[in-house]
Design a protein around this motif. Structure first.
Motif, short mmCIF file in Angstrom:
data_model
loop_
_atom_site.label_atom_id
_atom_site.label_comp_id
_atom_site.label_asym_id
_atom_site.label_seq_id
_atom_site.Cartn_x
_atom_site.Cartn_y
_atom_site.Cartn_z
N VAL A 297 0.99 4.99 -1.90
CA VAL A 297 0.18 5.30 -0.80
C VAL A 297 -0.92 4.37 -0.64
CG1 VAL A 297 -1.27 7.13 0.36
CG2 VAL A 297 0.89 7.95 -0.67
N ASN A 298 -1.57 4.15 -1.77
CA ASN A 298 -2.65 3.09 -1.52
C ASN A 298 -2.42 1.78 -1.35
OD1 ASN A 298 -4.49 5.44 -2.40
ND2 ASN A 298 -4.53 5.19 -4.71
N HIS A 299 -1.40 1.42 -1.77
CA HIS A 299 -0.97 0.19 -1.70
C HIS A 299 -0.72 -0.22 -0.17
CE1 HIS A 299 1.87 -3.38 -1.58
NE2 HIS A 299 1.57 -3.65 -2.82
N ALA A 300 -0.06 0.93 0.69
CA ALA A 300 0.24 1.17 2.04
C ALA A 300 -1.04 0.96 2.81
CB ALA A 300 0.99 2.07 2.32
N ASP A 301 -2.03 1.72 2.16
CA ASP A 301 -3.20 1.75 2.97
C ASP A 301 -4.03 0.48 2.95
OD1 ASP A 301 -2.82 4.34 3.75
OD2 ASP A 301 -4.00 5.33 1.97
N ILE A 302 -4.32 -0.17 1.59
CA ILE A 302 -4.88 -1.29 1.37
C ILE A 302 -4.18 -2.50 2.24
CG2 ILE A 302 -5.61 -3.18 -0.32
CD1 ILE A 302 -5.91 -0.83 -2.18
N GLY A 303 -2.91 -2.35 2.10
CA GLY A 303 -2.03 -3.75 2.71
C GLY A 303 -2.39 -3.82 4.02
N ALA B 286 3.39 11.73 -12.10
CA ALA B 286 3.88 11.69 -10.72
C ALA B 286 2.80 11.20 -9.66
CB ALA B 286 4.41 12.99 -10.55
N MET B 287 1.52 11.68 -10.02
CA MET B 287 0.53 11.37 -9.04
C MET B 287 0.22 9.94 -8.94
SD MET B 287 -2.07 14.25 -9.28
CE MET B 287 -3.53 13.59 -8.14
N ILE B 288 0.29 9.18 -10.35
CA ILE B 288 -0.01 7.71 -10.47
C ILE B 288 1.06 7.17 -9.44
CG2 ILE B 288 0.35 5.84 -11.97
CD1 ILE B 288 -2.40 6.95 -12.31
N GLN C 286 -5.26 -2.80 -7.36
CA GLN C 286 -6.45 -2.24 -6.79
C GLN C 286 -5.80 -0.64 -6.56
OE1 GLN C 286 -9.62 -2.62 -6.33
NE2 GLN C 286 -9.05 -4.75 -7.93
N ALA C 287 -4.58 -0.69 -6.02
CA ALA C 287 -3.94 0.67 -5.75
C ALA C 287 -3.68 1.46 -6.91
CB ALA C 287 -2.52 0.36 -5.03
N GLN C 288 -3.36 1.01 -8.12
CA GLN C 288 -3.41 1.55 -9.47
C GLN C 288 -4.68 2.23 -9.73
OE1 GLN C 288 -1.47 -1.26 -11.74
NE2 GLN C 288 0.63 -0.29 -11.68
N VAL C 289 -5.67 1.37 -9.79
CA VAL C 289 -7.03 1.89 -10.06
C VAL C 289 -7.41 2.89 -9.10
CG1 VAL C 289 -9.47 1.14 -9.91
CG2 VAL C 289 -7.85 -0.43 -10.63
N ILE C 290 -7.15 3.12 -8.11
CA ILE C 290 -7.57 4.07 -7.20
C ILE C 290 -6.77 5.39 -7.50
CG2 ILE C 290 -7.73 4.99 -4.78
CD1 ILE C 290 -8.18 2.12 -3.91
N ALA C 291 -5.34 5.15 -7.84
CA ALA C 291 -4.75 6.25 -8.42
C ALA C 291 -5.05 6.91 -9.46
CB ALA C 291 -3.07 5.73 -8.46
N LEU D 142 -1.32 -12.30 -3.92
CA LEU D 142 -2.07 -10.99 -3.05
C LEU D 142 -1.16 -9.58 -3.27
CD1 LEU D 142 -2.44 -12.77 0.55
CD2 LEU D 142 -4.23 -11.68 -0.91
N ASP D 143 0.01 -9.68 -3.17
CA ASP D 143 0.58 -8.39 -3.53
C ASP D 143 0.22 -7.79 -4.93
OD1 ASP D 143 2.73 -6.25 -2.67
OD2 ASP D 143 3.43 -7.07 -4.72
N ALA D 144 0.27 -8.55 -5.71
CA ALA D 144 -0.33 -8.17 -7.46
C ALA D 144 -1.73 -7.75 -7.15
CB ALA D 144 -0.32 -9.34 -8.28
N VAL D 145 -2.61 -8.33 -6.59
CA VAL D 145 -3.96 -7.93 -6.34
C VAL D 145 -4.14 -6.46 -5.78
CG1 VAL D 145 -6.07 -8.20 -5.27
CG2 VAL D 145 -5.24 -10.16 -6.44
N VAL D 146 -3.25 -6.26 -4.65
CA VAL D 146 -3.22 -5.04 -3.85
C VAL D 146 -2.71 -4.00 -4.86
CG1 VAL D 146 -2.14 -3.83 -1.88
CG2 VAL D 146 -3.10 -6.26 -1.49
N THR D 147 -1.64 -4.31 -5.55
CA THR D 147 -1.18 -3.27 -6.52
C THR D 147 -2.03 -2.99 -7.49
OG1 THR D 147 1.08 -4.04 -5.94
CG2 THR D 147 0.80 -2.81 -7.95
#
Length: 507
Positions: free
Chosen positions: A422-428, A414-416, A465-470, A458-463
C-alpha cells in the motif's frame, strides 16, 4: 510435595528453570538455521517451514493435556519423562539426515517439551511458600522471556561457528544435567487416581489448536483467505472449538474445568498474558529483520545490539520478584505496561539512520517493562488456584500465551507485507516526470528515471521507504494494543485477597 523436595529447593529450581529455558529457547533457535538446513537436505523453503510448524503444532496440542497427565502419572514422573524425551529427540534432530526425519523428531520434541513450562511453574509454586513465590517466579520469568529473546542470536552463532546440527545438540548436555538433578533431588507425592479423560473435549481442542496454528503459520505464504487451504483450516478450527465449548459446559467431567474461569485473577491473567505474548513476540519478530534488511546489520551484530534487552528483562524480573507481595501487583502491571507501550511508541519514529545506542536504550526500556509484567502476572494468575487444579491452570495459561504469540507474529508479518504494498503505491504516485525534484541533476545522477538502471534504483528506494513506514504502522498497532490493556488491571483482586488465597493454598 515431598519433604525432601522442599529441602532441595535451590537445586530443583535450577533444574526446572533450565528445562523451561530449553523449551522456550527452541521456539526460535532453529529459525536462522533453516537456510543452512535447506541446503543440506535439498529442500524447498516451503518444506523447511515444517521444521518450525511441526514443533509449534505438537506443543500447542500437547500443552492442554498437562493437567490430566499430572493426575495420571504424577508430577515428578511426568517431569522426568518430559525432560528425558526432549533431550533424546533433540539429539535425534541433530543427527537426522533427511527432512522427514527432522520434521518427525521436531514433532516429538514438541510433544515432550510442551509440559516443561507449565510443570516448572507448578513445581515452583508448590515448593515455595506464598511469601517466596514471587522470587521463585522471577527466575521462571527470566528463562521463559529470555529464551525466545536470545534464541535467534544463539542459533545464528552456533550455525555460523559450527553447524546447524548444534542448534539441537546444545540441548543434550543441559538436558542430561537437568534429568540427573531431578532424579536425585525431586520427589512428588504419588498419584493413585486414574482420572478419566474427556476424549471428545481433548480431541476437539487439539484439532482446533492444530488447525489454527497451521492457519497462522501458512497464512502469509498462501495469501490468507484467498487460499482454499486456509479457508478449510479456519472452518475446521472454528467448528472444533465450538464442539470443545459445548463439551466443556455440558459434560460431567470436561477436559477443561470451567471452575478455573470462576477465579477472577486466573481469568484476567490468562487474557492479560495472551495480549502480552502477542505484543512481546510480535516485537521480537519485527526487530531482527528491521536491523538486518533496512539497516544492514549482520546477524552477529544484530544479536549484540538486542542483547541488552534480554539483560534488562532479567534484571527487572529479579526486581519484580522481590517486590511481589510488598507492592500492589496492579501497580507493577501498570508500570510494566506503560514502559512497554512507551518503547513501542518511540519506535514509530525510527528511521534506518538511527544509531545503535538508540536501539539499545529502547530495547532496555521494553525489557524492563516486560520483566515487570511477567512475574507479578504469573503469581497473581496462579497463586489463588488450589493445588489439585494448578497444573491444569498453568497449562492453559501457557497455551493462551503461546496462541497470543502466534497471533502476534502472524498479524505483524501480514501487516508488513500488506502495508509495504500500500505504501509503495502511495509513494509511487509522486515518482513521475511531472515531479520537478526528479529532474534535479543531483538526483538524476543516481536515480535517472530515463534509464532502466535509474528506474530500478528508484523502485528500490521507494520499496525501502514503504517498508520503513510499514514497520512504523506495526509499532503503532502494538502501542494501541498495549494501552488497551490498562482497564483489565482493575479486574485483579486486591493484594490482601490474593495473599489470603495463597495462604489457604499453602495450608
Amino acid at each position: 510435595m515431598n519433604v525432601r523436595s522442599v529441602d532441595h529447593r535451590m537445586a530443583i529450581t535450577v533444574c526446572v528453570t533450565l528445562a523451561a529455558f530449553l523449551e522456550a529457547l527452541d521456539g526460535t533457535i532453529a529459525n536462522v538455521a533453516l537456510p543452512y538446513m535447506q541446503g543440506t537436505m535439498s529442500a524447498t523453503q516451503e518444506q523447511m517451514g515444517w521444521v518450525l510448524t511441526s514443533y509449534l503444532v505438537a506443543a500447542g496440542i500437547t500443552t492442554p493435556a498437562t493437567g490430566f497427565l499430572v493426575e495420571r502419572l504424577g508430577l515428578g514422573r511426568l517431569l522426568l519423562i518430559s525432560v528425558a524425551g526432549f533431550t533424546l529427540t533433540s539429539m535425534l534432530c541433530g543427527v537426522s539426515q533427511t527432512l522427514p526425519e527432522v520434521v518427525l523428531f521436531r514433532l516429538l520434541q514438541g510433544v515432550f517439551g510442551a509440559p516443561l513450562i507449565p510443570l516448572s511453574q507448578t513445581v515452583l509454586m508448590n515448593i515455595y511458600p506464598p511469601e517466596k513465590q514471587g522470587s521463585a517466579m522471577s527466575v521462571w520469568s527470566i528463562v521463559v522471556v529470555a529464551g525466545p529473546a536470545i534464541g535467534s542470536a544463539v542459533g545464528g552463532w552456533l550455525t555460523f561457528s559450527y553447524s546447524w546440527r548444534y542448534v539441537f545438540f546444545v540441548n543434550v548436555p543441559v538436558g542430561i544435567a537437568c534429568l540427573t538433578g531431578l532424579w536425585l533431588f525431586f520427589r512428588s507425592q504419588s498419584e493413585n487416581t486414574r482420572p478419566r479423560l474427556d476424549w471428545m473435549g481433548f480431541a476437539a481442542l487439539s484439532i482446533a489448536i492444530g488447525a489454527f496454528q497451521l492457519l497462522l503459520d501458512r497464512g502469509e505464504e498462501k495469501d490468507w483467505f484467498g487460499s482454499r487451504e486456509i479457508c478449510i483450516e479456519a472452518i475446521i478450527a472454528a467448528a472444533a472449538f465450538y464442539v470443545f465449548l459445548v463439551q466443556t459446559f455440558t459434560a460431567k467431567e470436561p477436559f477443561f474445568r470451567p471452575a478455573l474461569l470462576r477465579d477472577r485473577n486466573f481469568s484476567a491473567g490468562t487474557l492479560f498474558v495472551t495480549v502480552v505474548g502477542l505484543s512481546f513476540f510480535a516485537s521480537l519478530a519485527l526487530q531482527p529483520p528491521y536491523l538486518q534488511a533496512l539497516m544492514g546489520y549482520p546477524i552477529l551484530t544484530t544479536g549484540l545490539v538486542l542483547a541488552p534487552q534480554g539483560v534488562a528483562m532479567m534484571a527487572a524480573s529479579v526486581l519484580s520478584g522481590r517486590l511481589v507481595g510488598k507492592v500492589d501487583t496492579r501497580l507493577l502491571l501498570a508500570i510494566g505496561l506503560g514502559l512497554t507501550a512507551w518503547s513501542f511508541q518511540l519506535r514509530t519514529g525510527w528511521t534506518p539512520d538511527i544509531g545503535a545506542s538508540t536501539i539499545i536504550i529502547n530495547g532496555s526500556i521494553q525489557g524492563v517493562g516486560i520483566g515487570l509484567l511477567y512475574v507479578p502476572l504469573s503469581v497473581a494468575s496462579l497463586a489463588s488456584l488450589s493445588p489439585e487444579i494448578m497444573a491444569e491452570g498453568a497449562s492453559f495459561y501457557t497455551v493462551l500465551r503461546l496462541l497470543g504469540s502466534s497471533v502476534g507474529v502472524a498479524v505483524v508479518n501480514a501487516m508488513i507485507v500488506r502495508n509495504t504494498q500500500v505504501n509503495h503505491a502511495d509513494i509511487g504516485r509522486y515518482v513521475t516526470l511531472a515531479n520537478p525534484g526528479l529532474l534535479d541533476p543531483r538526483i538524476t545522477r543516481f536515480l535517472n528515471p530515463f534509464t532502466s538502471e535509474g528506474r530500478a534504483a528508484l523502485d528500490a528506494v521507494v520499496t525501502n521507504q514503504a517498508q520503513v513506514i510499514a514497520y512504523m504502522d506495526d509499532y503503532k498497532m502494538l502501542t494501541f494494543v498495549t494501552l488497551a490493556m490498562f482497564p483489565l488491571i482493575l479486574a485483579f483482586r486486591a493484594p490482601d485477597a490474593t495473599s489470603t488465597s495463597g495462604q489457604a493454598m499453602a495450608h
